[in-house]
Write a protein that holds these residues in place. Structure first.
Motif, PDB file in Angstrom:
ATOM      1  N   LYS A 126     -12.465 -12.881  -9.323  1.00 53.08           N
ATOM      2  CA  LYS A 126     -13.232 -12.355  -7.953  1.00 53.08           C
ATOM      3  C   LYS A 126     -12.558 -11.541  -7.229  1.00 53.08           C
ATOM      4  O   LYS A 126     -13.299 -10.973  -6.354  1.00 53.08           O
ATOM      5  N   ILE A 127     -11.321 -11.453  -7.186  1.00 56.36           N
ATOM      6  CA  ILE A 127     -10.526 -10.449  -6.177  1.00 56.36           C
ATOM      7  C   ILE A 127     -10.694  -8.963  -6.382  1.00 56.36           C
ATOM      8  O   ILE A 127     -10.269  -8.606  -7.613  1.00 56.36           O
ATOM      9  N   HIS A 128     -11.191  -8.305  -5.637  1.00 57.28           N
ATOM     10  CA  HIS A 128     -10.810  -6.795  -5.624  1.00 57.28           C
ATOM     11  C   HIS A 128     -10.561  -6.348  -4.219  1.00 57.28           C
ATOM     12  O   HIS A 128     -10.956  -6.629  -3.180  1.00 57.28           O
ATOM     13  N   TYR A 129      -9.481  -5.283  -4.555  1.00 55.16           N
ATOM     14  CA  TYR A 129      -8.661  -4.613  -3.292  1.00 55.16           C
ATOM     15  C   TYR A 129      -9.229  -3.272  -2.915  1.00 55.16           C
ATOM     16  O   TYR A 129      -9.534  -2.552  -3.998  1.00 55.16           O
ATOM     17  N   PHE A 130      -9.394  -2.933  -1.826  1.00 54.50           N
ATOM     18  CA  PHE A 130      -9.869  -1.685  -1.365  1.00 54.50           C
ATOM     19  C   PHE A 130      -9.158  -0.977  -0.129  1.00 54.50           C
ATOM     20  O   PHE A 130      -8.892  -1.921   0.575  1.00 54.50           O
ATOM     21  N   MET A 131      -8.983   0.068  -0.090  1.00 51.00           N
ATOM     22  CA  MET A 131      -8.331   0.727   1.156  1.00 51.00           C
ATOM     23  C   MET A 131      -9.716   1.558   1.980  1.00 51.00           C
ATOM     24  O   MET A 131     -10.395   2.584   1.503  1.00 51.00           O
ATOM     25  N   SER A 132     -10.170   0.936   3.214  1.00 49.21           N
ATOM     26  CA  SER A 132     -11.435   1.275   3.761  1.00 49.21           C
ATOM     27  C   SER A 132     -11.061   2.210   4.621  1.00 49.21           C
ATOM     28  O   SER A 132      -9.793   2.566   4.851  1.00 49.21           O
ATOM     29  N   LYS A 133     -12.127   3.072   5.262  1.00 46.96           N
ATOM     30  CA  LYS A 133     -11.928   4.113   6.102  1.00 46.96           C
ATOM     31  C   LYS A 133     -10.799   5.195   5.357  1.00 46.96           C
ATOM     32  O   LYS A 133     -10.013   5.598   6.687  1.00 46.96           O
ATOM     33  N   ALA A 134     -11.085   5.563   4.383  1.00 46.54           N
ATOM     34  CA  ALA A 134     -10.148   6.629   3.766  1.00 46.54           C
ATOM     35  C   ALA A 134     -10.383   8.100   4.357  1.00 46.54           C
ATOM     36  O   ALA A 134      -9.414   8.798   4.276  1.00 46.54           O
ATOM     37  N   ASP A 135     -11.599   8.428   4.968  1.00 48.63           N
ATOM     38  CA  ASP A 135     -11.529   9.515   5.590  1.00 48.63           C
ATOM     39  C   ASP A 135     -10.948   9.568   6.906  1.00 48.63           C
ATOM     40  O   ASP A 135     -10.896  10.695   7.517  1.00 48.63           O
ATOM     41  N   GLU A 136     -10.207   8.309   7.506  1.00 50.31           N
ATOM     42  CA  GLU A 136      -9.576   8.603   8.790  1.00 50.31           C
ATOM     43  C   GLU A 136      -8.090   9.229   8.602  1.00 50.31           C
ATOM     44  O   GLU A 136      -7.456   9.708   9.347  1.00 50.31           O
ATOM     45  N   VAL A 137      -7.764   9.326   7.136  1.00 49.72           N
ATOM     46  CA  VAL A 137      -6.322   9.980   6.855  1.00 49.72           C
ATOM     47  C   VAL A 137      -6.821  11.218   6.161  1.00 49.72           C
ATOM     48  O   VAL A 137      -6.960  10.985   4.885  1.00 49.72           O
ATOM     49  N   LEU A 138      -6.689  12.176   6.934  1.00 47.84           N
ATOM     50  CA  LEU A 138      -7.302  13.324   5.951  1.00 47.84           C
ATOM     51  C   LEU A 138      -6.060  14.000   5.184  1.00 47.84           C
ATOM     52  O   LEU A 138      -6.403  14.663   4.172  1.00 47.84           O
ATOM     53  N   ASP A 139      -4.799  13.888   5.644  1.00 41.82           N
ATOM     54  CA  ASP A 139      -3.765  14.211   4.751  1.00 41.82           C
ATOM     55  C   ASP A 139      -3.455  13.700   3.548  1.00 41.82           C
ATOM     56  O   ASP A 139      -3.191  12.336   3.776  1.00 41.82           O
ATOM     57  N   GLU A 140      -3.321  14.404   2.542  1.00 41.23           N
ATOM     58  CA  GLU A 140      -2.919  13.592   1.136  1.00 41.23           C
ATOM     59  C   GLU A 140      -1.900  12.827   1.128  1.00 41.23           C
ATOM     60  O   GLU A 140      -1.845  11.706   0.668  1.00 41.23           O
ATOM     61  N   ARG A 141      -0.871  13.494   1.623  1.00 40.77           N
ATOM     62  CA  ARG A 141       0.362  12.642   1.663  1.00 40.77           C
ATOM     63  C   ARG A 141       0.553  11.497   2.337  1.00 40.77           C
ATOM     64  O   ARG A 141       0.922  10.485   2.194  1.00 40.77           O
TER      65      ARG A 141
END
Length: 289
Positions: free
Chosen positions: A38-53
Protein backbone atom coordinates in the motif's frame (compact mmCIF):
# COMPACT_ATOMS: atom_id res chain seq x y z
CA UNK A 1 -5.64 3.32 10.58
CA UNK A 2 -3.47 1.60 7.98
CA UNK A 3 -5.66 -1.49 8.24
CA UNK A 4 -8.65 0.42 6.88
CA UNK A 5 -7.17 2.21 3.85
CA UNK A 6 -6.23 1.04 0.36
CA UNK A 7 -3.34 3.43 -0.25
CA UNK A 8 -0.70 4.94 2.01
CA UNK A 9 0.92 7.98 0.39
CA UNK A 10 4.03 9.35 2.11
CA UNK A 11 4.93 12.90 1.04
CA UNK A 12 8.33 14.38 1.78
CA UNK A 13 8.43 18.17 1.71
CA UNK A 14 11.86 19.47 0.60
CA UNK A 15 11.22 22.76 2.34
CA UNK A 16 12.13 22.27 6.00
CA UNK A 17 12.89 18.89 7.58
CA UNK A 18 11.82 16.41 4.94
CA UNK A 19 13.26 13.51 6.91
CA UNK A 20 12.26 14.51 10.42
CA UNK A 21 12.41 11.89 13.14
CA UNK A 22 8.67 11.61 13.60
CA UNK A 23 8.05 10.93 9.91
CA UNK A 24 10.80 8.31 9.80
CA UNK A 25 9.42 6.54 12.86
CA UNK A 26 5.99 6.29 11.23
CA UNK A 27 7.54 4.96 8.00
CA UNK A 28 9.56 2.39 9.94
CA UNK A 29 6.49 1.19 11.85
CA UNK A 30 4.48 0.84 8.65
CA UNK A 31 7.27 -1.21 7.06
CA UNK A 32 7.09 -3.74 9.87
CA UNK A 33 3.43 -4.51 9.07
CA UNK A 34 1.71 -6.26 6.17
CA UNK A 35 0.96 -2.97 4.39
CA UNK A 36 4.07 -2.81 2.19
CA UNK A 37 2.10 -2.97 -1.06
CA UNK A 38 0.00 0.00 0.00
CA UNK A 39 2.91 2.38 0.69
CA UNK A 40 4.03 4.85 -1.99
CA UNK A 41 6.64 7.57 -1.47
CA UNK A 42 6.69 10.98 -3.14
CA UNK A 43 8.64 14.19 -2.87
CA UNK A 44 6.06 16.95 -2.98
CA UNK A 45 6.49 20.63 -3.86
CA UNK A 46 9.21 19.83 -6.37
CA UNK A 47 8.63 23.21 -7.98
CA UNK A 48 10.06 24.85 -4.86
CA UNK A 49 13.54 23.51 -5.76
CA UNK A 50 14.28 24.96 -9.16
CA UNK A 51 17.95 23.97 -9.25
CA UNK A 52 18.44 20.43 -10.52
CA UNK A 53 21.45 19.77 -8.28
CA UNK A 54 19.60 20.89 -5.18
CA UNK A 55 16.66 18.71 -6.10
CA UNK A 56 18.90 15.68 -6.62
CA UNK A 57 20.60 16.37 -3.32
CA UNK A 58 17.25 16.38 -1.52
CA UNK A 59 16.22 13.14 -3.24
CA UNK A 60 19.51 11.47 -2.25
CA UNK A 61 19.14 12.61 1.35
CA UNK A 62 15.59 11.25 1.56
CA UNK A 63 16.63 7.96 -0.06
CA UNK A 64 19.58 7.49 2.31
CA UNK A 65 17.41 8.08 5.36
CA UNK A 66 14.76 5.67 4.11
CA UNK A 67 17.21 2.92 3.11
CA UNK A 68 17.60 1.61 6.68
CA UNK A 69 13.90 1.85 7.48
CA UNK A 70 12.10 0.28 4.54
CA UNK A 71 11.96 -3.41 3.70
CA UNK A 72 11.40 -3.23 -0.06
CA UNK A 73 14.37 -1.01 -0.86
CA UNK A 74 15.17 -2.96 -4.09
CA UNK A 75 11.93 -1.66 -5.63
CA UNK A 76 12.08 1.78 -4.05
CA UNK A 77 10.85 4.69 -6.15
CA UNK A 78 10.63 8.35 -5.16
CA UNK A 79 8.92 10.38 -7.89
CA UNK A 80 8.48 14.13 -7.61
CA UNK A 81 5.30 16.06 -8.17
CA UNK A 82 3.87 19.52 -7.72
CA UNK A 83 0.72 21.48 -8.47
CA UNK A 84 1.08 23.38 -11.74
CA UNK A 85 0.79 27.15 -11.57
CA UNK A 86 -1.69 28.57 -14.02
CA UNK A 87 -1.19 32.21 -13.12
CA UNK A 88 2.41 32.46 -14.28
CA UNK A 89 2.19 30.48 -17.47
CA UNK A 90 3.48 27.21 -16.02
CA UNK A 91 6.86 25.98 -14.88
CA UNK A 92 9.69 24.76 -17.06
CA UNK A 93 9.03 21.29 -18.40
CA UNK A 94 12.37 19.89 -17.21
CA UNK A 95 11.01 19.47 -13.65
CA UNK A 96 9.45 15.97 -13.47
CA UNK A 97 5.85 15.99 -12.33
CA UNK A 98 4.23 12.65 -11.38
CA UNK A 99 0.92 14.15 -10.29
CA UNK A 100 -0.86 12.31 -13.11
CA UNK A 101 0.58 9.03 -11.84
CA UNK A 102 -0.64 9.88 -8.34
CA UNK A 103 -4.16 10.58 -9.59
CA UNK A 104 -4.13 7.43 -11.73
CA UNK A 105 -3.04 5.35 -8.76
CA UNK A 106 -5.79 6.82 -6.61
CA UNK A 107 -8.40 6.17 -9.34
CA UNK A 108 -7.18 2.60 -9.72
CA UNK A 109 -7.35 1.99 -5.98
CA UNK A 110 -10.88 3.45 -5.86
CA UNK A 111 -12.03 1.24 -8.74
CA UNK A 112 -10.55 -1.86 -7.15
CA UNK A 113 -12.17 -1.00 -3.82
CA UNK A 114 -15.57 -0.43 -5.43
CA UNK A 115 -15.38 -3.75 -7.29
CA UNK A 116 -14.22 -5.57 -4.17
CA UNK A 117 -16.96 -3.96 -2.07
CA UNK A 118 -19.71 -4.85 -4.55
CA UNK A 119 -18.46 -8.43 -4.84
CA UNK A 120 -18.23 -8.68 -1.07
CA UNK A 121 -21.75 -7.27 -0.73
CA UNK A 122 -23.13 -9.95 -3.05
CA UNK A 123 -21.17 -12.63 -1.22
CA UNK A 124 -22.34 -11.39 2.18
CA UNK A 125 -25.97 -11.35 1.04
CA UNK A 126 -25.66 -14.94 -0.18
CA UNK A 127 -24.00 -15.98 3.06
CA UNK A 128 -26.73 -14.39 5.19
CA UNK A 129 -29.48 -15.95 3.09
CA UNK A 130 -27.80 -19.33 3.41
CA UNK A 131 -27.53 -18.90 7.18
CA UNK A 132 -31.24 -18.02 7.40
CA UNK A 133 -32.22 -21.07 5.34
CA UNK A 134 -29.98 -23.32 7.43
CA UNK A 135 -31.56 -21.96 10.61
CA UNK A 136 -35.04 -22.69 9.26
CA UNK A 137 -34.01 -26.18 8.20
CA UNK A 138 -32.48 -26.78 11.61
CA UNK A 139 -35.70 -25.59 13.25
CA UNK A 140 -37.74 -27.99 11.07
CA UNK A 141 -35.44 -30.88 12.04
CA UNK A 142 -35.74 -29.99 15.72
CA UNK A 143 -39.53 -29.83 15.45
CA UNK A 144 -39.54 -33.29 13.86
CA UNK A 145 -37.31 -34.59 16.65
CA UNK A 146 -39.63 -33.08 19.24
CA UNK A 147 -42.65 -34.74 17.60
CA UNK A 148 -40.98 -38.16 17.68
CA UNK A 149 -39.90 -37.63 21.27
CA UNK A 150 -43.42 -36.61 22.23
CA UNK A 151 -44.80 -39.83 20.70
CA UNK A 152 -42.16 -41.87 22.51
CA UNK A 153 -42.96 -40.06 25.74
CA UNK A 154 -46.69 -40.75 25.36
CA UNK A 155 -45.99 -44.44 24.70
CA UNK A 156 -43.71 -44.72 27.73
CA UNK A 157 -46.21 -42.83 29.87
CA UNK A 158 -48.99 -45.20 28.78
CA UNK A 159 -46.78 -48.17 29.61
CA UNK A 160 -45.97 -46.68 33.00
CA UNK A 161 -49.68 -46.12 33.78
CA UNK A 162 -50.48 -49.68 32.71
CA UNK A 163 -47.75 -51.00 34.99
CA UNK A 164 -49.01 -48.79 37.82
CA UNK A 165 -52.58 -50.05 37.34
CA UNK A 166 -51.31 -53.64 37.41
CA UNK A 167 -49.46 -52.90 40.65
CA UNK A 168 -52.58 -51.33 42.14
CA UNK A 169 -54.58 -54.40 41.08
CA UNK A 170 -52.09 -56.62 42.88
CA UNK A 171 -52.42 -54.51 46.01
CA UNK A 172 -56.21 -54.70 45.71
CA UNK A 173 -55.96 -58.50 45.39
CA UNK A 174 -53.81 -58.66 48.48
CA UNK A 175 -56.37 -56.52 50.34
CA UNK A 176 -59.21 -58.76 49.19
CA UNK A 177 -57.28 -61.81 50.29
CA UNK A 178 -56.62 -60.28 53.70
CA UNK A 179 -60.29 -59.28 54.06
CA UNK A 180 -61.90 -62.53 52.99
CA UNK A 181 -59.32 -65.16 53.74
CA UNK A 182 -59.10 -65.09 57.58
CA UNK A 183 -61.00 -66.96 60.43
CA UNK A 184 -62.98 -70.26 60.60
CA UNK A 185 -65.71 -69.50 58.14
CA UNK A 186 -67.44 -71.13 55.22
CA UNK A 187 -66.12 -70.81 51.72
CA UNK A 188 -67.88 -69.15 48.77
CA UNK A 189 -66.48 -70.53 45.57
CA UNK A 190 -63.08 -71.10 47.10
CA UNK A 191 -63.10 -67.80 48.95
CA UNK A 192 -63.66 -67.77 52.70
CA UNK A 193 -66.11 -65.34 54.23
CA UNK A 194 -66.03 -63.91 57.71
CA UNK A 195 -68.84 -63.99 60.22
CA UNK A 196 -69.43 -60.30 59.79
CA UNK A 197 -72.46 -59.74 57.59
CA UNK A 198 -71.03 -56.72 55.67
CA UNK A 199 -67.72 -58.49 55.02
CA UNK A 200 -69.63 -61.61 53.96
CA UNK A 201 -71.58 -59.58 51.45
CA UNK A 202 -68.45 -57.92 50.01
CA UNK A 203 -66.60 -61.21 49.70
CA UNK A 204 -69.56 -62.73 47.85
CA UNK A 205 -69.17 -60.33 44.89
CA UNK A 206 -67.55 -61.67 41.72
CA UNK A 207 -64.91 -58.92 41.54
CA UNK A 208 -63.68 -59.63 45.06
CA UNK A 209 -63.70 -63.36 44.42
CA UNK A 210 -61.51 -62.88 41.32
CA UNK A 211 -59.07 -60.73 43.26
CA UNK A 212 -59.04 -63.25 46.06
CA UNK A 213 -58.31 -66.09 43.66
CA UNK A 214 -55.50 -64.06 42.09
CA UNK A 215 -54.01 -63.32 45.52
CA UNK A 216 -54.16 -67.01 46.44
CA UNK A 217 -52.34 -67.98 43.22
CA UNK A 218 -49.43 -65.61 43.89
CA UNK A 219 -49.31 -65.98 47.64
CA UNK A 220 -45.61 -66.91 47.68
CA UNK A 221 -44.42 -64.55 44.90
CA UNK A 222 -46.36 -61.39 45.73
CA UNK A 223 -43.33 -59.51 47.05
CA UNK A 224 -41.24 -60.39 43.99
CA UNK A 225 -43.96 -59.35 41.52
CA UNK A 226 -44.69 -56.15 43.40
CA UNK A 227 -41.02 -55.22 43.48
CA UNK A 228 -40.57 -55.96 39.78
CA UNK A 229 -43.65 -53.92 38.82
CA UNK A 230 -42.54 -51.02 41.03
CA UNK A 231 -39.07 -51.05 39.49
CA UNK A 232 -40.54 -51.21 35.96
CA UNK A 233 -42.89 -48.33 36.78
CA UNK A 234 -40.04 -46.16 38.05
CA UNK A 235 -37.86 -47.07 35.06
CA UNK A 236 -40.65 -46.17 32.63
CA UNK A 237 -41.23 -42.87 34.45
CA UNK A 238 -37.52 -41.99 34.17
CA UNK A 239 -37.44 -43.02 30.49
CA UNK A 240 -40.54 -40.93 29.76
CA UNK A 241 -38.94 -37.91 31.43
CA UNK A 242 -35.78 -38.33 29.33
CA UNK A 243 -37.72 -38.97 26.12
CA UNK A 244 -39.90 -35.89 26.65
CA UNK A 245 -37.00 -33.47 26.54
CA UNK A 246 -37.56 -31.04 23.68
CA UNK A 247 -35.01 -29.30 21.50
CA UNK A 248 -35.32 -25.49 21.43
CA UNK A 249 -37.33 -24.28 18.44
CA UNK A 250 -38.19 -20.90 17.00
CA UNK A 251 -41.45 -19.30 17.96
CA UNK A 252 -43.70 -17.47 15.49
CA UNK A 253 -42.16 -14.11 16.28
CA UNK A 254 -38.65 -15.35 15.59
CA UNK A 255 -39.69 -17.03 12.34
CA UNK A 256 -41.36 -13.80 11.25
CA UNK A 257 -38.16 -11.90 12.03
CA UNK A 258 -36.12 -14.33 9.92
CA UNK A 259 -38.55 -13.87 7.02
CA UNK A 260 -38.23 -10.10 7.33
CA UNK A 261 -34.43 -10.34 7.36
CA UNK A 262 -34.53 -12.57 4.30
CA UNK A 263 -36.74 -10.08 2.44
CA UNK A 264 -34.40 -7.18 3.31
CA UNK A 265 -31.33 -9.14 2.20
CA UNK A 266 -33.05 -10.02 -1.08
CA UNK A 267 -33.71 -6.34 -1.78
CA UNK A 268 -30.11 -5.44 -0.92
CA UNK A 269 -28.81 -8.18 -3.23
CA UNK A 270 -30.96 -6.84 -6.08
CA UNK A 271 -29.69 -3.31 -5.44
CA UNK A 272 -26.09 -4.60 -5.39
CA UNK A 273 -26.64 -6.19 -8.79
CA UNK A 274 -27.99 -2.91 -10.15
CA UNK A 275 -25.06 -0.96 -8.67
CA UNK A 276 -22.62 -3.45 -10.19
CA UNK A 277 -24.12 -2.95 -13.65
CA UNK A 278 -24.16 0.84 -13.27
CA UNK A 279 -20.56 0.82 -12.13
CA UNK A 280 -19.38 -1.07 -15.21
CA UNK A 281 -21.43 1.19 -17.48
CA UNK A 282 -19.66 4.15 -15.85
CA UNK A 283 -16.27 2.55 -16.45
CA UNK A 284 -17.15 1.85 -20.06
CA UNK A 285 -18.32 5.42 -20.63
CA UNK A 286 -15.17 6.79 -18.99
CA UNK A 287 -12.99 4.58 -21.21
CA UNK A 288 -14.75 5.78 -24.35
CA UNK A 289 -14.16 9.40 -23.37
Amino acid sequence: MADHVDLILVFFDPIGQATCRRTMEVVEQLNHTHHLEKIHYFMSKADEVLDERDRQRVLIQITQNLATRIRNSHAFNLPTFYLPHEDDGGLPCYIPNAIEDVCTGIDKAINQTVQKTLRQLKSDCATIQKAIQQRKQQDAVQRDINSRRALNGVALLAAMLSTLLLLLAMLAARGAGALCGGGNSSSYGGIAATDDSSSRGACATGYVQVLGSWDASMQDSFGIWAGVLLAVCLALAAAAKVAWRHEPVLDRKQIKKLDEYSAVISRVAQQAEVLYEEYFRTLTAAGER
